[in-house]
Design a protein around this motif. Structure first.
Motif, PDB file in Angstrom:
ATOM      1  N   LYS A 134       0.827  -1.208   0.000  1.00 44.38           N
ATOM      2  CA  LYS A 134       0.000   0.000   0.000  1.00 44.38           C
ATOM      3  C   LYS A 134       0.861   1.257   0.000  1.00 44.38           C
ATOM      4  CE  LYS A 134      -3.747   2.321   2.521  1.00 44.38           C
ATOM      5  NZ  LYS A 134      -4.675   2.238   3.699  1.00 44.38           N
ATOM      6  N   ASN A 135       1.885   1.275   0.831  1.00 38.20           N
ATOM      7  CA  ASN A 135       2.760   2.446   0.913  1.00 38.20           C
ATOM      8  C   ASN A 135       3.559   2.632  -0.368  1.00 38.20           C
ATOM      9  OD1 ASN A 135       3.753   4.652   2.591  1.00 38.20           O
ATOM     10  ND2 ASN A 135       5.701   3.552   2.642  1.00 38.20           N
ATOM     11  N   CYS A 136       4.012   1.520  -0.945  1.00 39.77           N
ATOM     12  CA  CYS A 136       4.783   1.596  -2.183  1.00 39.77           C
ATOM     13  C   CYS A 136       3.933   2.160  -3.310  1.00 39.77           C
ATOM     14  CB  CYS A 136       5.316   0.219  -2.550  1.00 39.77           C
ATOM     15  SG  CYS A 136       6.455   0.239  -3.945  1.00 39.77           S
ATOM     16  N   VAL A 137       2.738   1.679  -3.450  1.00 39.51           N
ATOM     17  CA  VAL A 137       1.833   2.169  -4.506  1.00 39.51           C
ATOM     18  C   VAL A 137       1.507   3.642  -4.294  1.00 39.51           C
ATOM     19  CG1 VAL A 137      -0.502   1.969  -5.442  1.00 39.51           C
ATOM     20  CG2 VAL A 137       0.871  -0.086  -5.030  1.00 39.51           C
ATOM     21  N   LYS A 138       1.314   4.037  -3.036  1.00 39.69           N
ATOM     22  CA  LYS A 138       1.002   5.435  -2.723  1.00 39.69           C
ATOM     23  C   LYS A 138       2.057   6.378  -3.273  1.00 39.69           C
ATOM     24  CE  LYS A 138       0.628   8.551   1.261  1.00 39.69           C
ATOM     25  NZ  LYS A 138       0.592   8.633   2.759  1.00 39.69           N
ATOM     26  N   TYR A 139       3.315   6.074  -3.023  1.00 40.74           N
ATOM     27  CA  TYR A 139       4.374   6.986  -3.455  1.00 40.74           C
ATOM     28  C   TYR A 139       4.799   6.750  -4.895  1.00 40.74           C
ATOM     29  CZ  TYR A 139       4.429   8.721   1.247  1.00 40.74           C
ATOM     30  OH  TYR A 139       4.053   9.294   2.432  1.00 40.74           O
ATOM     31  N   ALA A 140       4.561   5.561  -5.409  1.00 41.57           N
ATOM     32  CA  ALA A 140       4.786   5.337  -6.837  1.00 41.57           C
ATOM     33  C   ALA A 140       3.849   6.203  -7.656  1.00 41.57           C
ATOM     34  CB  ALA A 140       4.596   3.862  -7.179  1.00 41.57           C
ATOM     35  N   LYS A 141       2.637   6.395  -7.193  1.00 40.41           N
ATOM     36  CA  LYS A 141       1.696   7.288  -7.888  1.00 40.41           C
ATOM     37  C   LYS A 141       2.242   8.710  -7.946  1.00 40.41           C
ATOM     38  CE  LYS A 141      -2.597   4.797  -6.783  1.00 40.41           C
ATOM     39  NZ  LYS A 141      -3.863   4.851  -6.014  1.00 40.41           N
ATOM     40  N   ALA A 145       3.376  10.347 -11.597  1.00 41.31           N
ATOM     41  CA  ALA A 145       2.718  11.569 -12.068  1.00 41.31           C
ATOM     42  C   ALA A 145       3.749  12.665 -12.335  1.00 41.31           C
ATOM     43  CB  ALA A 145       1.689  12.039 -11.045  1.00 41.31           C
ATOM     44  N   HIS A 146       4.735  12.776 -11.469  1.00 37.88           N
ATOM     45  CA  HIS A 146       5.774  13.795 -11.650  1.00 37.88           C
ATOM     46  C   HIS A 146       6.590  13.544 -12.914  1.00 37.88           C
ATOM     47  CE1 HIS A 146       9.014  16.588 -10.780  1.00 37.88           C
ATOM     48  NE2 HIS A 146       9.886  15.591 -10.901  1.00 37.88           N
ATOM     49  N   LEU A 147       6.807  12.285 -13.250  1.00 33.73           N
ATOM     50  CA  LEU A 147       7.655  11.944 -14.399  1.00 33.73           C
ATOM     51  C   LEU A 147       6.916  11.976 -15.729  1.00 33.73           C
ATOM     52  CD1 LEU A 147       9.722   9.017 -12.851  1.00 33.73           C
ATOM     53  CD2 LEU A 147      10.623  11.224 -13.599  1.00 33.73           C
ATOM     54  N   GLU A 148       5.647  12.283 -15.713  1.00 32.96           N
ATOM     55  CA  GLU A 148       4.906  12.388 -16.968  1.00 32.96           C
ATOM     56  C   GLU A 148       5.571  13.415 -17.883  1.00 32.96           C
ATOM     57  OE1 GLU A 148       2.231  11.599 -19.839  1.00 32.96           O
ATOM     58  OE2 GLU A 148       2.109  10.635 -17.862  1.00 32.96           O
ATOM     59  N   ILE A 185       7.552   5.591 -14.419  1.00 34.94           N
ATOM     60  CA  ILE A 185       8.658   5.132 -13.574  1.00 34.94           C
ATOM     61  C   ILE A 185       9.510   4.123 -14.329  1.00 34.94           C
ATOM     62  CG2 ILE A 185       9.259   3.803 -11.505  1.00 34.94           C
ATOM     63  CD1 ILE A 185       6.909   5.086 -10.078  1.00 34.94           C
ATOM     64  N   THR A 186       8.882   3.140 -14.938  1.00 39.19           N
ATOM     65  CA  THR A 186       9.659   2.102 -15.624  1.00 39.19           C
ATOM     66  C   THR A 186      10.390   2.670 -16.845  1.00 39.19           C
ATOM     67  OG1 THR A 186       7.679   1.390 -16.845  1.00 39.19           O
ATOM     68  CG2 THR A 186       8.194   0.242 -14.779  1.00 39.19           C
ATOM     69  N   ARG A 187       9.782   3.653 -17.515  1.00 41.92           N
ATOM     70  CA  ARG A 187      10.461   4.309 -18.645  1.00 41.92           C
ATOM     71  C   ARG A 187      11.682   5.081 -18.163  1.00 41.92           C
ATOM     72  NH1 ARG A 187      10.151   9.324 -19.646  1.00 41.92           N
ATOM     73  NH2 ARG A 187       8.172   9.596 -18.505  1.00 41.92           N
ATOM     74  N   TRP A 188      11.533   5.800 -17.067  1.00 43.90           N
ATOM     75  CA  TRP A 188      12.648   6.570 -16.476  1.00 43.90           C
ATOM     76  C   TRP A 188      13.788   5.643 -16.053  1.00 43.90           C
ATOM     77  CZ3 TRP A 188      13.003   6.400 -10.838  1.00 43.90           C
ATOM     78  CH2 TRP A 188      14.042   7.178 -10.307  1.00 43.90           C
ATOM     79  N   LEU A 189      13.446   4.544 -15.403  1.00 45.69           N
ATOM     80  CA  LEU A 189      14.470   3.596 -14.978  1.00 45.69           C
ATOM     81  C   LEU A 189      15.187   2.971 -16.175  1.00 45.69           C
ATOM     82  CD1 LEU A 189      12.535   1.838 -12.076  1.00 45.69           C
ATOM     83  CD2 LEU A 189      14.512   3.356 -11.831  1.00 45.69           C
TER      84      LEU A 189
END
Length: 208
Positions: A134-141, A145-148, A185-189
C-alpha cells in the motif's frame, strides 16, 4: 579522495557518479561480513557504521547525497547544481523526498529480495512485503505523475536526484516492486540504464 564502500545501493550511487564523471578516487571495499564496518578505525570515520564514507584530505563525509554533492563540486559538474539555485532547491526537494518517503516505500522490497539474497539472510518474508504494498503504490503514484513527460526527476537533466531515487528502484523486477502499472517510472528507470556508469557502477565492472 577515498571512498569506502560495500555492495549495496547507497554506495552504488557514489560509485556510479565517480565512474560517470571520470573522477580519480581510491575505492576501498569493506568486508561487511567480516565486521569491517565495526572496526574502531572505520567507526572513527563513520560512527553510523554504514557505507559509503568519503575521505578527501581532512574532510570526512558520510551520507551518500552529501558525498555525491561533494564529488560534483570537485568535478565541476552540474549534476549537483551550484550556479542555478532554483535547480539546486529542486534537486534537494527530491533528495529529501527520497529519504522521507521513497526509501520507506521501496526499501522493504529491496531488503527482502536483494539484500537478503546478497548476504545470505534467508528467503523474503511474504508478510512484510504484503504490508509494504500500500505504501509503495502510494508513493509510486506521486513519482509516476511527476515523471509524466520527463526523462529525469529534476532540472530537466540528469542529476544526483536520479541516482538516489533509482538506486533501489532499479531492481524493481527482481524485487517484485509493483511498478507494472506505472509506465513513467519504468520508462525513467530504463532510460537511466542507458548510462554506462549507471548500468555497470561497481569497480569490478569494466567501464563502458
Amino acid at each position: 579522495m577515498k571512498i569506502y564502500w560495500i555492495p549495496a545501493q547507497a554506495p552504488m550511487r557514489a560509485l556510479a557518479l565517480i565512474k560517470h564523471l571520470g573522477v580519480e578516487a581510491e575505492l576501498i571495499k569493506i568486508d561487511a561480513a567480516a565486521g569491517g564496518l565495526h572496526t574502531p578505525e572505520y567507526k572513527a570515520l563513520n560512527p553510523n557504521r554504514k557505507a559509503p564514507t568519503l575521505v578527501d584530505g581532512d574532510l570526512v563525509l558520510f551520507e551518500s547525497a552529501a558525498i555525491m554533492a561533494h564529488i560534483c563540486i570537485k568535478a565541476g559538474s552540474d549534476l549537483w547544481p551550484t550556479e542555478n539555485l532554483a535547480e539546486q532547491v529542486e534537486v534537494l526537494r527530491w533528495l529529501s523526498w527520497n529519504e522521507g518517503h521513497w526509501v520507506g516505500a521501496v526499501g522493504p522490497y529491496y531488503i527482502e529480495h536483494i539484500v537478503k539474497k546478497t548476504f545470505n539472510m534467508g528467503p523474503p518474508d511474504a508478510e512484510t512485503l504484503k504490508k509494504a504494498e500500500k505504501n509503495c503504490v502510494k508513493y509510486a503514484k506521486v513519482l509516476d505523475a511527476h515523471l509524466e513527460g520527463k526523462d529525469f526527476v529534476a532540472a530537466n537533466r540528469l542529476t544526483i536526484a536520479d541516482f538516489s531515487l533509482a538506486s533501489m528502484a532499479r531492481y524493481w523486477r527482481e524485487a517484485e516492486m509493483p511498478f507494472a502499472d506505472f509506465p513513467n517510472i519504468t520508462r525513467w528507470l530504463a532510460g537511466l540504464e542507458q548510462i554506462p556508469a549507471w548500468k555497470s557502477p561497481w569497480p569490478e565492472d569494466k567501464a563502458a
